[in-house]
Design an enzyme around this catalytic site. Structure first.
Site, mmCIF file in Angstrom:
data_model
loop_
_atom_site.group_PDB
_atom_site.id
_atom_site.type_symbol
_atom_site.label_atom_id
_atom_site.label_comp_id
_atom_site.label_asym_id
_atom_site.label_seq_id
_atom_site.Cartn_x
_atom_site.Cartn_y
_atom_site.Cartn_z
ATOM 1 N N CYS A 79 64.040 21.123 -43.466
ATOM 2 C CA CYS A 79 64.179 22.096 -42.379
ATOM 3 C C CYS A 79 64.146 21.452 -40.997
ATOM 4 O O CYS A 79 64.959 21.782 -40.138
ATOM 5 C CB CYS A 79 63.127 23.190 -42.496
ATOM 6 N N HIS A 130 57.420 25.614 -41.633
ATOM 7 C CA HIS A 130 58.866 25.651 -41.868
ATOM 8 C C HIS A 130 59.506 26.054 -40.542
ATOM 9 O O HIS A 130 58.909 26.804 -39.770
ATOM 10 C CB HIS A 130 59.189 26.672 -42.962
ATOM 11 N N HIS A 142 68.373 28.046 -41.567
ATOM 12 C CA HIS A 142 67.358 27.055 -41.928
ATOM 13 C C HIS A 142 67.762 26.355 -43.217
ATOM 14 O O HIS A 142 68.726 26.744 -43.870
ATOM 15 C CB HIS A 142 65.990 27.728 -42.086
#
Length: 174
Positions: A79, A130, A142
């Site tokens: 990510c 994240h 993402h």
């Protein structure tokens, strides 16, 4: 999964909430919150449209690339490396390598005030974060552990419970 054209049209429609007062000079400011007036944020701004187009064009090239922890190529990407790619490839801005470092940049943005290009952070465990990039209409791009580079909704049951904060990056910090 939405194709890039459908997503682009959908998000362009969502741009109606963005400011007409945003600067079109991306060399002076990239995500400078002082350039977006909250009182006039109901009209599309050229800079917002250009920013979103660059993000979605980048997504079109990376959609479906598998997730790989520590990866930073089309063979697999995580990510934070994907956010590095979005900013570097689309805007020639360098972000730090990890989400723990990326979250230190810019200024905090309320969930209700998000604009395309804001970084969205989630706390996925006690020590893990994240990160994704907001594209409008409650959606973000993402690198997902399960499906790779994708678009997700902030109000998805999983992401809604893991949401931590959003940051608007100023180019002088990158």
């Amino acid at each position: 999964m939405l194709n890039i054209f459908t997503l682009f049209i959908f998000v362009l429609t969502a741009l109606s909430v963005f400011s007409a007062t945003a600067s079109t000079n991306t060399k002076q400011a990239f995500f400078n919150p002082s350039l977006v007036s909250k009182k006039t944020s109901d009209k599309p701004g050229n800079n917002d449209t250009q920013r979103l187009k660059k993000i979605l064009d980048h997504y079109g090239e990376w959609e479906g690339v598998r997730y790989k922890f520590g990866g930073n190529s089309r063979n697999g990407i995580d990510c934070s490396a994907y956010m590095q790619r979005v900013f570097k490839d689309g805007f020639s801005f360098s972000l730090p390598r990890t989400s723990h470092e990326q979250i230190k940049l810019g200024s905090r943005v309320a969930k209700d005030d998000l604009i395309a290009g804001d970084l969205i952070f989630f706390k996925t465990s006690e020590q893990e974060r994240h990160v994704g990039v907001y594209v409008g209409d409650g959606k973000f791009l993402h690198a997902s552990v399960k499906v790779g580079v994708t678009v997700s909704k902030l109000d998805n049951q999983y992401w809604k419970t893991k949401y931590d904060q959003a940051r608007r990056i100023n180019h002088t910090e990158t």
